[in-house]
Design a protein around this motif. Structure first.
Motif, mmCIF file in Angstrom:
data_model
loop_
_atom_site.group_PDB
_atom_site.id
_atom_site.type_symbol
_atom_site.label_atom_id
_atom_site.label_comp_id
_atom_site.label_asym_id
_atom_site.label_seq_id
_atom_site.Cartn_x
_atom_site.Cartn_y
_atom_site.Cartn_z
ATOM 1 N N UNK A 1 7.724 -5.979 9.475
ATOM 2 C CA UNK A 1 9.135 -5.594 9.382
ATOM 3 C C UNK A 1 9.899 -6.745 8.749
ATOM 4 N N UNK B 1 9.023 -13.830 23.720
ATOM 5 C CA UNK B 1 7.697 -13.287 24.036
ATOM 6 C C UNK B 1 7.331 -13.634 25.479
ATOM 7 N N UNK C 1 13.797 -7.827 11.541
ATOM 8 C CA UNK C 1 13.468 -7.438 12.900
ATOM 9 C C UNK C 1 14.550 -6.521 13.437
ATOM 10 N N UNK D 1 12.919 -10.345 19.308
ATOM 11 C CA UNK D 1 12.120 -11.483 18.862
ATOM 12 C C UNK D 1 10.706 -11.424 19.397
ATOM 13 N N UNK D 2 10.314 -10.305 19.977
ATOM 14 C CA UNK D 2 8.954 -10.232 20.509
ATOM 15 C C UNK D 2 8.040 -9.390 19.632
ATOM 16 N N UNK D 3 8.529 -9.000 18.440
ATOM 17 C CA UNK D 3 7.698 -8.167 17.562
ATOM 18 C C UNK D 3 6.925 -9.068 16.606
ATOM 19 N N UNK D 4 5.594 -8.944 16.569
ATOM 20 C CA UNK D 4 4.823 -9.877 15.739
ATOM 21 C C UNK D 4 5.030 -9.645 14.243
ATOM 22 N N UNK D 5 4.776 -10.710 13.481
ATOM 23 C CA UNK D 5 4.996 -10.661 12.036
ATOM 24 C C UNK D 5 4.048 -9.688 11.365
ATOM 25 N N UNK D 6 2.884 -9.470 11.976
ATOM 26 C CA UNK D 6 1.926 -8.577 11.341
ATOM 27 C C UNK D 6 2.427 -7.136 11.271
ATOM 28 N N UNK D 7 3.462 -6.814 12.031
ATOM 29 C CA UNK D 7 4.075 -5.492 11.911
ATOM 30 C C UNK D 7 4.675 -5.291 10.528
#
Lengths: 1146, 613
Positions: free
Chosen positions: A851, A902, A854, A843-849
């Motif tokens: 994906x 995060x 997740x 849950x620490x991967x930003x949406x701008x990636x």
């Protein structure tokens, strides 16, 4: 194995002449024989295998020469004769004289010997003589041998042993306490006679299924004894993983409760009877809807925020549901809580294990028990709404407060005057959709019995239940909720040969349910949504009205019905072979099970004609009413496809149990595989090995090692199997000699500790997570008339090649204490579970990636700690009065250690990390605003020192919040952990059982604590007036509110606003309510008809029962039943009941 | 147990791999279709239109989770969920498009030619650029996503880039795609796929935005910097941006007109334009029905739901999505003049343009008939003359321009399908007390099928128009006026008049309507024309309010008719009079930009929140 190894010369013919000659002898022989067989079989069924095989195995012939003959040192003559009898074709005949010395101990080597050789040695040691005649061997006692041993003159004591109902007990062991070898067994009439050395001797009475008892002879010649049914403390056996152990040798944390304790209440599901009954279980019943009223329960609470939390439930060793077993089908119920008890289940055991064994037949004449109970049920508590006039007056009051003129004056007057109920209705929707009462009933028939070769148990049960939803009797079809369940279980055990036994179980149920086609909770929800003055349930002229919201009464009564039918078949076949020919104490068993569940439904539904609410009357007096939507003429028909699930299970196990002097070993090795097919693309599979090694020294020091090695197809090749070990140790202090002086008071003191690991492969969210996926997503339509549709693909999940199961390291410390010969039993367990590798999405991967899914990983960590305590006090004051008290409490508190939050959030006031799973979050209310807080009350401008409230404009009387993050404004960033969780952290139960003569009385209270609910959460129209009269009912506590006239801070509701107040409806401490409660869960009064009377009717036992369930609920929260999972109160209520029933044995 | 070792060796056989996708023509097309899906559906009434000051969905829907109401009243924060949710959804499509570019290849044996593969790549590029432009115009400070990052990449924590860097990057990508793509496709089944016209339309929209005062020299944003300290917005105005925008519009208009695109007209038998039918069907009719005004459309749109919520509830709809009083006030009179010049007090009292012959008091005494086949007022589509209002209509709604009647349904207007007057009064068939009623006295009529029948679920099949030529004309006029009024006034008037001609109102420079005499007056007229012509379309008004820095328009009290009124009266002293300007909502404007979701702010330390949040 008809012959002992090496025996060749026993084929002796016998003739009918021999039989006649021995006729008289044979009669007594027969009696003895029968008694012995009974004893043996009861032992074999109930004592369970390992304990018994300590005897037979050490007597077993053994080819290893260097085997110490001393192993037979502690065996009695009887044991040896039994052994020969079982393993040869010989039958022993002996007289009363011989009987007296059967308990004497001898030391005989049995290795590779013929029967004659063993008997010769026996004769040499004991002085008996024997004579062979065909298959019969007559044993004669040595003359006055026993008198040599005791210088005093022996005293003869006789007596009868009966149960609480006066029924004679056959096969009760009566032994001299100081010299247990001196023992007799009661005969067919329950009587015994025994020679004891002196007048002050103490006799011990032991019988399976009954509490043992000691009696001091105290110069009496006749000692009659009444044994009380219940667990026999000394020989108590605990069902453990893949078998059973003597209670003394159990070092894991296991709760076993007798199935009788689960027979509280009249509810369909046994899961509703666990909370407060079984220590270690946190359970809650969230709904009372027939068929869906199962409790949620967790062993030692919840220890994960993701994936399966439910314990593994094994019925007869097979993974099955607990919800639809009838309590009468159950013989034993065990809860395995720590790693030591459940490590053998490996990846299946993380959430604890519940073991249920169904009833098996015993050697006896057929016993028939018929039980029936009928209950009248009613809701524990329904929400109470105000009526139309009060509602409209409130709306007008709010309007006036906000500077508007009232608009309902006329309507209120006409409603109050009951002027025209069609136009000015006053409807309590909850009342309209429900009846006051419903009922349920249960009938069970339990037949069991059997002979040495074949034992059977047959249980049939019928359960039916009505729901409280109202129906329209003018309709020819019935929309009311009805549930009927038929359970059947037949368990058969058969001895194919003296060493081979077969078991065949078949059970299952059929369940039919009738209900309106709508979701029942939807009907309740809409009963909350529709105001009382919207329209009548039906106009006097028959039209049915609705607004944009459905008419709840029509939903419940006018829309047809749905019938669903579910069936479950459960089978089990097993074969057990005693492998003493290979090595004594070794047994092998193979089991196979096939289960099948299916459910299907037929829906006959229709939409009635709906009219817009009437707007007035014509001059002729007809209602002005217009059709809103045309309904159907007939009940429509849809049926669901039929697919349920099926599973097969195969298990093989080897069991080894042997004692060498003071050393006892127990070993178990099993191989198992399961295939569960619920119609998804691949069946779910797991397979594995498991083992247990237990060593007991001097009956006081116990160590145990368990392991599970198993895996499932969920993981990548090479990562499929895991090894889950556990170790445990126990020390029975009370058996130490230094405790000897205290034994009268402290009969049992045991400490135990365990540590180990279990796993969980039931990962939530993704199966085969090691494989990357292509996701099917919404596609696009091309063509100006959109006639070319192309579905979409996109990147799906990432593959996690090294994906693994979750593991839990569990530590357990336990203390067991028994006082005053077991009259008081207490147990305390402390546990510490650390779950790691919880399978979760990063849950620490930003949406701008970008994906779309997740990535998953084994990341999460949760700790769960707690304590559980249980106390039982049982006291038989005299023949007539018995009082027992029980109590238990479980406290479990979990804490999220890692959930990939995060890092900017972790450690902040918003963090979930560090709090419990399911922790409530919200704003912290700081009372209500007062006029002094405003610099301009009309414009809603607050004083500069007060943080800006961003949820709309506020006024005096609105909820004031604390600025948690100190940024001078109140917004979502100020939401923080408040209160606790909805699921309770404490569950407890306590109760009392009394019996006086023929009357018995039981009371059980169950409670929970540290449980909170957020009232109104998720429903904007909960706060009165927020639906602006269009939606929402208003609870009768509405006057407990802030008003300009009564600007009290100590109120339930803040200022009421015209329409939604975003500020006031935020989740906050204002709406967080402590919903802990204490319930009078069961109140039971029974009367057993005196035996004499029953005999005349050829019945053995008749007990009449009166019962009350959930009669009282104590809680600070009064608006609705605090246990229900609802934030507005409108949900199918939990039921209370009053019932009457009987239990008949013959 | 010989099978022990392989008992668990089961792997699902229904899992596609990337290779299987791009070695198959159909699967390749599916991947592309998945990227297209995020093209917004303009038939939405829960986001950008109500965020502006045109549209008014029932404020009481908030309690059912209708989120835009919270935005309107200022109960919105970075933790709130924006229905469009572009920040979270568009990067997924952008990533998917990059994966497409990495993998797509010609498959000649399956009929996927080299040329088709080139087209597809250009389409993917267009979508990447388009989605960036959506992100940029709503969030202002955004990163440029230049490729697909591995999940363990160090570059995941992106940073925001200067506004004009992003504009230039998108501009370049769109021009590159436009070079490859055709202006339209011959095959009907390719309608809806990216064209060079679409590329230039999005470019024109973007450059107009980029030239506007919000971002062009706005000193309010001087402090907005990214994590490196680089300013995002330029505080010094660049007048040439208007020239760039004007040129982009002109290039679009030229390309479109050269390829048979044009305004949509319907004519009466005497050869005159039927403004009612033209304006109505410029939206309702599809490209294959002869509507060449559509430059960019989403072939599938959720018009059924839109029609449902805008039909009076007494006729089977939920009748709760209306327009604001300020939009009602914006429509011209049939004489081409603006009726209202402003408001004089806090009670929304209008300053009436004395030349307009507008009045707000009383009710009409006669039916009004105009030359049109528009049959919605007791009319007939074959007749050349039809009623527009009936006697007894509140005077506010009389003598207004045709676009008013096509766009607004008011209380007491004729509802043709049910052959009755709308009844929005409290307790009336279409009115309160329910939340599913026109809370401020109006329903949306534009973009709604006049024959929509929610009871039987009959709705006209139509496209979701994202850009039509009329917008290009108005944008061109605006850019020219801003760049240089004096030298462009003729061209400006030409394009404004094209719109007014079709709308059936007098043109500037003719019949008593003077050409606005200076840049400011021209700006006012362009803005009003734009508001009226493009009302309730795809959030254009919301963008314009922001572009023009007119946030005050969505702050404060909002007005309509008296929801609780039961009487046909305009007597302001009577609380039961319906036709009285009444507040139905108080709005709170917080920021010209949407907030970056708090989730991403939490996750990515390199992001900086936009001002106002």
């Amino acid at each position: 194995m008809r012959y002992l190894p090496g025996h060749h010369s026993s084929k002796i013919n016998y003739t009918s002449v021999n039989q006649k000659k021995k006729f008289m002898t044979k009669k007594t022989l027969f009696l003895h024989y029968k008694k012995r067989v009974q004893c043996f079989l009861i032992l074999s069924v109930f004592l369970m295998q390992p304990a018994f095989h300590v005897y037979s195995n050490t007597l077993e012939s053994n080819s290893q020469k260097n085997q110490s003959t001393g192993q037979a040192a502690n065996q009695t003559i009887k044991d040896i004769l039994n052994h020969i009898e079982r393993n040869s074709k010989y039958i022993f005949i002996y007289s009363e004289d011989v009987h007296k010395i059967l308990g004497n101990k001898v030391s005989i080597s049995l290795s590779n010997k013929k029967v004659e050789a063993i008997l010769d040695e026996l004769c040499a040691q004991t002085g008996i003589t024997y004579k062979t005649s065909g298959r019969q061997i007559t044993i004669t006692a040595p003359p006055v041998k026993t008198q040599k041993k005791s210088p005093k003159e022996k005293v003869k004591v006789i007596g009868n042993v009966t149960d609480m109902n006066g029924e004679p007990l056959i096969g009760v062991s009566v032994a001299l306490k100081n010299d247990p070898a001196l023992s007799v067994i009661t005969d067919e009439s329950g009587s015994y006679n025994i020679m004891v050395p002196d007048n002050s001797a103490v006799l011990q009475f032991k019988f399976i299924g009954f509490a043992p008892k000691e009696e001091t002879i105290d110069k009496r010649k006749i000692v009659n004894v009444v044994l009380q049914e219940g667990e026999s403390k000394l020989d108590e056996v605990v069902v453990v993983a893949y078998g059973s152990q003597r209670k003394e040798s159990v070092v894991g944390s296991i709760t076993t409760i007798s199935p009788g304790k689960l027979k509280i209440g009249t509810s369909r599901s046994i899961s509703n009877n666990l909370a407060g009954t079984v220590s270690g279980i946190i359970g809650v019943q969230r709904s009372g809807e027939p068929g869906y009223d199962n409790s949620s329960f967790w062993i030692r609470g919840i220890s994960t925020f993701q994936g399966a939390r439910n314990p593994l439930v094994l019925v007869d060793g097979i993974e099955r549901s607990l919800n639809n077993i009838d309590p009468d089908e159950i013989e034993s119920f065990s809860v395995l809580k720590d790693a030591s008890a459940s490590a053998v289940y490996g990846v299946r055991g993380a959430n604890g294990v519940i073991l249920v064994n169904t009833k098996r037949g015993k050697i006896s004449k057929p016993t028939v028990v018929l039980r029936s109970e009928f209950a009248k049920t009613a809701p524990v508590r329904l929400p109470d709404y105000i009526g139309s006039a009060q509602y409209m007056q409130l709306l007008d009051d709010i309007r006036v407060d906000n500077g508007y003129s009232p608009i309902y004056t006329n309507q209120i007057a006409k409603t109050k005057a009951n002027y025209d109920p069609d136009l000015y209705p006053d409807v309590d929707w909850i009342n309209e959709v429900t009846k006051d009462n419903a009922s349920n009933q249960r009938v069970t028939l339990d037949i069991s019995g059997g002979s040495e070769r074949l034992r059977y148990s047959f249980v049939a049960a019928y359960y039916s239940e009505d729901g409280i939803l109202a129906r329209d009797v003018t309709k020819e079809w019935d929309s009311s909720i009805k549930l009927k369940r038929y359970n059947m279980r037949s368990n058969i055990d058969m001895n194919l040969t003296p060493t081979t036994s077969m078991r065949f179980n078949i059970g299952g149920y059929l369940q039919d349910r009738n209900a309106p086609p709508q979701g029942i909770d939807f009907i309740f929800l809409k009963s909350f949504v529709t105001p009382p003055f919207a329209h009548p349930k039906q106009y006097s002229t028959g039209e049915i009205a609705m607004t944009e919201e459905p008419n709840p009464w029509a939903l419940s009564t006018q829309t047809g019905y749905t019938r669903s039918s579910a069936s479950q078949l459960e089978t089990l076949f097993s074969l057990e072979q005693d492998l003493k020919s290979i090595t004594p104490g070794l047994k092998a068993k193979v089991s196979f099970s096939f289960d099948r569940y299916s459910v299907s439904s037929v829906s006959r539904s229709k939409k009635p004609d709906y009219y817009s609410p009437a707007t007035g009357r014509t001059e002729e007096g007809d209602l002005v009413i217009a059709l809103k939507s045309a309904g159907d003429n007939f009940l429509g028909y849809t049926s669901s496809a039929d697919w349920g699930n099926k599973s097969t299970y195969l298990e093989g196990n080897l069991n080894y149990s042997r004692t060498f002097g003071i050393h006892s070993f127990d070993g178990l090795f099993i191989a198992q595989r399961r295939n569960y097919d619920n119609g998804s693309q691949l069946p779910f599979r797991n397979q594995g090995l498991a083992g247990r090694l237990s060593y007991t020294l001097s009956g006081r020091y116990i160590t145990e090692f368990n392991f599970g090695y198993n895996g499932s197809e969920n993981f990548a090749k090479g990562h499929r199997y895991g090894f889950f070990p556990s170790v445990a140790a126990g020390w029975i202090l009370s058996e130490e000699s230094f405790m000897e002086p205290l034994r009268d008071k402290i009969s049992k003191l045991k400490i135990r500790a365990s540590y180990g690991q279990v796993g969980n492969d039931q990962l939530d969210g993704r199966r085969f997570a090691y494989i990357p996926t292509i996701a099917t997503v919404d596609g696009y339509y091309y063509g100006a008339d959109r006639s070319y549709s192309i579905a979409g693909y996109s990147e799906g999940d990432f593959g996690i090649p090294n994906l693994s199961w979750e593991t839990v390291n569990k530590m357990n410390l336990g203390l067991e204490l028994g006082l005053f010969q077991g009259a008081v039993e207490a147990q305390v367990d402390y546990f510490d579970e650390r779950r790691r590798d919880i399978f979760m999405q990063r849950s620490s991967i930003p949406a701008t990636g970008g994906y779309s899914k997740l990535p998953w990983d084994n990341l999460g960590k949760v700790n769960n700690k707690g304590i559980e305590v249980s106390l039982n006090v049982n006291k038989q004051f005299n023949k007539n009065l018995f009082i027992g008290f029980f109590g238990n409490m479980t406290y479990a508190n979990n804490k999220i250690i890692e959930m990939d939050e995060p890092y900017t959030v972790v450690g902040s006031s918003r963090a979930q990390t560090g709090h419990s799973v399911g922790q409530w979050f919200g704003l912290v209310a700081d009372g209500l605003f007062t006029s002094e807080d405003f610099s301009d009350e009309n414009l809603g401008i607050l004083n500069p020192e007060i943080p800006t409230h961003t949820y709309g404009i506020v006024r005096p009387g609105d909820i004031k919040y604390k600025d948690i993050n100190g940024d001078k404004k109140i917004d979502a960033l100020d939401k923080t952990a408040i209160g606790g969780t909805f699921n309770p952290k404490i569950v407890y139960g306590l109760g009392l059982n009394m019996k006086y003569k023929h009357v018995d009385f039981g009371v059980m209270l169950q409670g929970n604590g540290k449980t909170y609910n957020m009232v109104g959460n998720g429903s904007g129209s909960f706060i009165p007036g927020s639906g602006n009269g269009a939606v929402g009912n208003i609870l009768s506590n509405v006057n407990d509110r802030w008003t300009k006239e009564n600007p009290s801070q100590d109120v339930f509701y803040p200022r009421l606003s015209m329409g939604l107040s975003s500020n006031n409806s935020q989740a906050s401490t204002w709406w967080l309510k402590d919903v802990s409660m204490l319930r009078l869960k069961n109140l039971e009064l029974g009367y057993s008809i005196p035996t004499g009377l029953m005999r005349q009717m050829h019945l053995t036992d008749l007990r009449i029962i009166l019962r009350g369930t959930n009669l009282l609920t104590f809680s600070d929260f009064k608006l609705w039943d605090p246990e229900m999972s609802t934030t507005t109160g409108s949900s199918y209520p939990i039921m209370k009941s009053l019932s009457a029933g009987f239990e008949l044995r013959f | 147990m010989s099978s022990c070792s392989d008992y668990l060796d089961k792997q699902p056989d229904d899992q596609l791999t990337l290779d299987m996708v791009f070695n198959n023509k159909t699967n390749t097309e599916k991947w592309l279709a998945g990227i297209y899906y995020a093209i917004p559906d303009p038939y939405s009434y829960g986001d950008v239109d109500p965020q502006g000051d045109d549209m008014c969905p029932s404020p009481r829907w908030e309690q059912f989770g209708f989120k835009v109401i919270a935005y309107q009243v200022g109960n919105f924060s970075p933790s709130s969920i924006w229905t469009k949710n572009y920040w979270n959804t568009l990067p997924q499509k952008i990533r998917s498009a990059y994966i497409f570019l990495d993998n797509v290849k010609p498959l000649p044996d399956q009929g996927l030619s080299e040329k088709e593969a080139e087209y597809m790549k250009a389409e993917a590029k267009f979508l990447i650029a388009y989605y960036h432009s959506l992100l940029l115009t709503y969030y202002g400070a955004v990163p440029i996503i230049r490729d697909d990052q591995d999940v363990s990449s160090d570059n995941l924590m992106v940073k925001q880039e200067p506004f004009y860097d992003v504009v230039d990057w998108i501009n370049n990508e769109l021009l590159e795609a436009a070079k490859v793509l055709p202006p339209n496709y011959a095959e009907p089944k390719k309608y809806g796929r990216a064209t060079s016209v679409m590329c230039l339309a999005i470019r024109a929209k973007l450059l107009l935005f980029a030239a506007s005062p919000l971002v062009n020299g706005n000193t309010d944003f001087a402090d907005v910097k990214n994590c490196d300290g680089t300013p995002i917005f330029s505080s010094t105005p660049d007048h040439e941006r208007w020239n760039d925008a004007a040129k982009a519009c002109k290039e679009l208009i030229d390309l479109a007109e050269a390829n048979d695109y044009g305004l949509y007209y319907e004519y009466l038998s005497d050869g005159s334009i039927d403004p009612f039918m033209s304006y109505q069907n410029a939206i309702m009719n599809r490209y294959d029905e002869g509507n060449r005004e559509i430059l960019f459309a989403r072939p599938k749109a959720a018009y059924d739901g839109y029609d449902y919520v805008t039909q009076p509830r007494g006729t089977g709809g939920s009748g709760a999505v209306g327009v604001t009083q300020s939009l009602v006030d914006a429509f011209f009179m049939k004489n081409g003049k603006a009726p209202i010049l402003g408001y004089s007090d806090a009670n929304n009292t209008p300053i009436i343009n004395p030349e307009s012959s507008y009045t707000e008091s009383g009710f009409s005494t006669t039916d009004e008939v105009r030359k049109t086949r528009w049959k919605e007022v007791k009319g007939n589509s074959l007749a050349e003359q039809n009623k527009v209002t009936l006697a007894g209509t509140y005077n506010m709604y009389c003598n207004r321009e045709p676009r008013f009647y096509v766009s607004v349904m008011y209380n007491g207007s004729w509802y043709n399908r049910s052959s009755r007057l709308t009844n929005f009064y409290y307790g009336g068939a279409d009115g309160g007390p329910t939340h599913d009623a026109p809370q401020n006295g109006y329903l949306v009529r534009k973009k709604v099928d006049p024959n929509a029948d929610p009871v039987n679920k009959v709705y006209k099949l139509r496209s979701g128009i994202l850009y039509r030529l009329a917008e290009a004309y108005l944008s061109y006029a605006e850019a020219l006026n801003e760049y240089d009024y004096t030298s462009n006034v003729t061209t400006i008037v030409k394009y404004l008049n094209l719109i007014r001609e079709r709308a059936g109102i007098p043109q500037y420079g003719g019949s008593g309507l003077e050409i606005p005499e200076n840049q400011e007056k021209m700006r006012d007229m362009i803005h009003q024309e734009r508001r009226v012509e493009l009302n309730c379309e795809n959030g254009i008004r919301f963008d314009d309010i922001r572009r023009w820095k007119e946030g005050f328009r969505i702050d404060g009290k909002f007005w309509g008719m008296n929801f609780n009124g039961t009487l046909k009266s305009d007597n302001a002293a009577d609380p039961l009079a319906y036709f009285v300007r009444t507040t139905y909502q108080t709005r709170k404007f917080k920021s010209y930009w949407m907030p970056i979701p708090q989730d991403d702010m939490d996750k990515n330390p390199n992001l900086r929140q936009l001002p106002g949040w």
